[in-house]
Design an enzyme around this catalytic site. Structure first.
Site, short mmCIF file in Angstrom:
data_model
loop_
_atom_site.label_atom_id
_atom_site.label_comp_id
_atom_site.label_asym_id
_atom_site.label_seq_id
_atom_site.Cartn_x
_atom_site.Cartn_y
_atom_site.Cartn_z
N HIS A 26 22.36 11.57 53.75
CA HIS A 26 22.10 12.69 52.81
C HIS A 26 23.22 13.76 53.01
O HIS A 26 23.72 14.31 51.76
CB HIS A 26 20.73 13.45 53.20
CG HIS A 26 20.35 14.47 52.39
ND1 HIS A 26 20.80 15.78 52.99
CD2 HIS A 26 19.87 14.82 51.28
CE1 HIS A 26 20.22 16.86 52.20
NE2 HIS A 26 19.83 15.99 51.11
N CYS A 46 67.78 5.56 52.72
CA CYS A 46 67.26 7.18 52.86
C CYS A 46 68.64 7.84 53.00
O CYS A 46 68.62 9.32 53.28
CB CYS A 46 66.52 7.47 54.10
SG CYS A 46 67.06 6.73 55.62
#
Length: 798
Positions: free
Chosen positions: A416, A736
């Site tokens: 819930h 990179c």
């Protein structure tokens, strides 16, 4: 009881901010800046609270002081209060200091003389009061400072005068009003190298005129700083913007007098030389340097700070002589909201995990905990509090709507609390008991916490740097959104500075292909890791690295972040504080002790393990599983095995959600890729070093700079071979280096070769994203028509 608790004297580098009960606020702050920060603090030592109590006990002064205080009939009668306090101070100054305590102070002064290389050096002696149990205790300005003191006997006398300053009229009245007995207060004397001040002043990390914490305020006068405190000179006034680090306001005041030191001790007032009276006491460059220290100190302490500084007339060096939490605006913020209580604001580096659970509804929030065990008590819940409970049910919804965040002991992702909090967009963590600690056991009413429901972690205190401002003005102007075609080749981003992570997170990058750890060392830590281990503070490495890395990983989540582990050269390590002791002098350190060769070396392995501990903290404690790592400069297959074994033994094990990559920047990485494959998940090509080593061309040497070109066929053949060899074993390849940022045609070659990712600088992400899409479409079109341009170059080296 530790030796620190029984010591009469402790050196600044033995002290930390949590030692307030040992040496008071001022001395513990000087110790913190000396031992844990890269801040210039005049060297010195402090007498302890234990020494003060020993003095008061051995001389029988406690009973005499209490009798005199008990004799005060009316504390509002200023004449009576003044007379009594004067008697008390005379008793303290006139008492004989116990021989062993006097000897310890004289010995400390003698050691200080050796450390600064002077006989009978001049020192400043400042009082530092401690009051362990007094809420909101602030003794700022209530005790004395003695400047330009020389000689061991005089130092001992001035320590007694410091002790007596606890009984000024103001301090005594203050304690009486707080119902605070004098035996519970103690005093430390901070004895430190004297700065022969050409100029000095105060500075604040918040504009004390209006509470604007985006600004720094620095006031400056000629001579010693006491004339600012006493109000005898109106200072120059500078306001600096924290973001731009520029002076945005400057008010230069004519200064006609200054307080200066005398050559043989003591001080005197004299006229400021006529030609300087209307000139600023500090240059703009000095003001900016000071503002940098302010930012470091505020970041370290995690709250607004009030600091004092001095400019040495001989060396022109700036020194920080005091730092303490600023009280006025901090107090106003306390009244405004309990969650803004300065005592509860913590720097991300110091944040402690309170409890973990399942991240049911994402979001970040901070607030005051309200634990509710029974639904009948939900009416007591106030708006903006953090609801902590066993589990919610439909009748809890009125309280849930008011909550800043929700944390439950029980429940799963479909309970819930999880469903309703997601509908209401309230940060929610459930099932903390499943993580071995129930929230209702870990947290109590009134605690201030930060809930990171994106990652299922609750932190003690308000971690302000994690929280995004929610009051940014909405713009009514329609903005045309940029669109980027999806690409099969990932476009990643290179990033060093964590402070820029939020700024660049919105770029269309698929993650961080290279996060340079070195930036964190030079920006936040400043000290050599082996030096910090020797000093007993390895946790500084772990906490600061984890803090900086986490900023980037949070901002980019769920996109992957690849942290390249440390790749300093020996000369760069040597520039860190304490580094000279541990670093060799290498004539060509680009080819020396760097990267993987350090990690398993017995001389460095303990420092490497701190880096790994920081990675584990980010992944395990902070719950940021999108962090992966990359090993730089691996020369041999044996090195790859050694380093990955260390990582495995430290609990960093390659898996589906933790990847270990390797920089491909040495010819051996290419030639032996089939053997390196077994130890890693993929490669990132460092095109700068790879080009240097394939062409034998020093990339730092201007003489041969014209020969350095990543587009050389030898480099391209190496890259093509690596991609083919890696892909055969299911390993990915990225790049990179600078080449894709500089040369679109090189990016085209990489895509034609089948590279998996390219990682570029932030300013090139959008352009590269478009270029990659264009090149991929060209490949598909050429394949479909069979009429594309044919590259005549032979990239096969076999």
């Amino acid at each position: 009881m530790s030796s620190r608790d029984t010591a009469n004297v402790l050196w600044f580098n033995e002290l930390h901010r949590e030692d307030v009960n040992l040496v008071g606020g001022k001395s513990s702050s000087l110790g913190e800046m000396t031992s844990s920060m890269d801040i210039p603090v005049p060297y010195g030592f402090a007498t302890t609270a234990r020494a003060y109590r020993y003095f008061m006990d051995q001389t029988g002064l406690n009973d005499k002081v209490n009798a005199l205080l008990d004799g005060i009939k009316d504390y509002e009668n200023s004449d009576e209060l003044r007379a009594t306090c004067e008697q008390i101070r005379d008793l303290i100054v006139g008492a004989k200091m116990p021989d062993d305590l006097a000897s310890d102070i004289k010995q400390g002064y003698a050691e200080l003389a050796k450390k600064v290389g002077q006989d009978n050096p001049f020192v400043a002696i400042r009082s530092s009061a401690t009051a362990e149990d007094l809420p909101d205790a602030s003794f700022a300005g209530q005790q004395e400072s003695y400047l330009n003191i020389k000689g061991a006997a005089d130092v001992v006398d001035r320590v007694k005068q410091c002790y007596s300053s606890l009984f000024t009229d103001r301090a005594t009245y203050y304690r009486h009003k707080q119902n605070f007995p004098q035996e519970k207060v103690a005093l430390s004397a901070a004895i430190q190298m004297m700065v022969f001040s050409e100029a000095s002043g105060v500075m604040f990390s918040v504009n004390v005129a209006n509470g604007d914490d985006t600004k720094i305020v620095i006031d400056a006068i000629y001579g010693l700083g006491e004339y600012i405190v006493l109000g005898k000179v109106t200072p120059d006034h500078f306001v600096i913007d924290k973001q731009s680090k520029k002076i945005v306001e400057k008010n230069i005041i004519k200064q006609s007098v200054e307080l200066v030191r005398l050559p043989d001790g003591g001080t005197k007032e004299q006229a400021v030389p006529a030609e300087l009276q209307e000139q600023p006491a500090l240059t703009d460059k000095q003001v900016i340097e000071l503002s940098g220290y302010v930012l470091k100190i505020e970041r370290h302490y995690g709250c607004y700070m009030d600091m004092e500084y001095a400019l040495d007339a001989n060396t022109k060096r700036l020194w920080i002589v005091q730092a303490r939490p600023e009280t006025v605006w901090s107090q106003r913020n306390k009244k405004k909201s309990a969650e803004d209580d300065a005592d509860n604001v913590v720097a991300a580096a110091d944040a402690k995990v309170a409890v973990r659970g399942l991240p049911a509804s994402p979001g970040l929030a901070s607030g005051v905990v309200h634990v509710i065990d029974d639904p009948k008590d939900i009416d007591q819940f106030k708006s903006g509090e953090v609801l902590v409970t066993l589990m919610t049910s439909p009748d809890w919804v009125p309280a849930m709507k008011k909550a800043a965040a929700i944390v439950t002991n029980n429940g799963g992702m479909t309970c819930h609390a999880a469903i309703v909090s997601r509908e209401m967009q309230i940060p929610c963590i459930v099932g903390t008991r499943s993580k071995n600690l129930a929230a209702t056991d870990a947290l109590k009413d009134g605690d201030v916490v930060t809930v990171d429901a994106k990652n299922g972690v609750v932190y003690h205190g308000k971690v302000a740097s994690m929280l995004k401002p929610d009051d940014a003005p909405a713009t009514a102007q329609a903005v045309v959104a940029e669109t980027f075609a999806p690409t099969a080749t990932g476009v990643m981003m290179n990033l060093g500075d964590p402070e820029l992570a939020d700024k660049y997170a919105s770029l269309p990058a698929d993650g961080i292909g290279l996060m340079r750890e070195e930036f964190l060392w030079t920006t936040y830590i400043h000290e050599h890791p082996l030096y910090l281990i020797e000093q007993g503070h390895p946790e500084k490495v772990v906490n600061q690295l984890a803090d900086g890395v986490a900023k980037v990983v949070r901002a980019m989540a769920p996109r992957p972040v690849i942290l390249r582990l440390s790749d300093f050269k020996s000369s760069e390590y040597r520039n860190l504080k304490g580094g000279e002791k541990y670093e060799p002098h290498e004539p060509a350190d680009l080819l020396g002790w760097r990267g993987a060769s350090r990690y398993y070396d017995p001389k460095y392995i303990n420092a490497f393990k701190l880096e790994l501990a920081a990675v584990k903290k980010v992944r395990n404690e902070f719950g940021l599983k999108n962090l992966n790592v990359m090993i730089p400069f691996v020369r041999t297959v044996a090195e790859a095995e050694k380093v990955t074994t260390i990582m495995h033994n430290e609990g960093l094990i390659r898996s589906a959600d933790f990847k270990v990559y390797m920089m491909a920047e040495i010819p051996s990485n290419i030639i032996l890729a089939d053997q390196f494959n077994q130890f890693i998940d993929g490669y990132s090509i460092g095109s700068n070093d790879l080009t240097m080593l394939i062409l034998g061309c020093d990339r730092n040497n201007d003489t041969v700079a014209s020969l350095f070109d990543e587009r050389n066929l030898a480099v391209k053949r190496a890259i093509r071979h690596l991609i083919e060899t890696a892909h055969k074993d299911g390993k990915t390849v990225s790049i990179c280096g600078q080449a894709p940022s500089e040369y679109p045609d090189f990016t085209n070659f990489l895509i034609q070769s089948g590279i998996d990712y390219v990682s570029v600088n932030p300013d090139m992400v959008k352009e590269t994203k478009r270029n990659v899409a264009h090149f991929e479409q060209r490949i598909m079109l050429d394949k479909a028509t069979g009429n594309g341009l044919q590259d005549q170059t032979d990239y096969d080296w076999k």
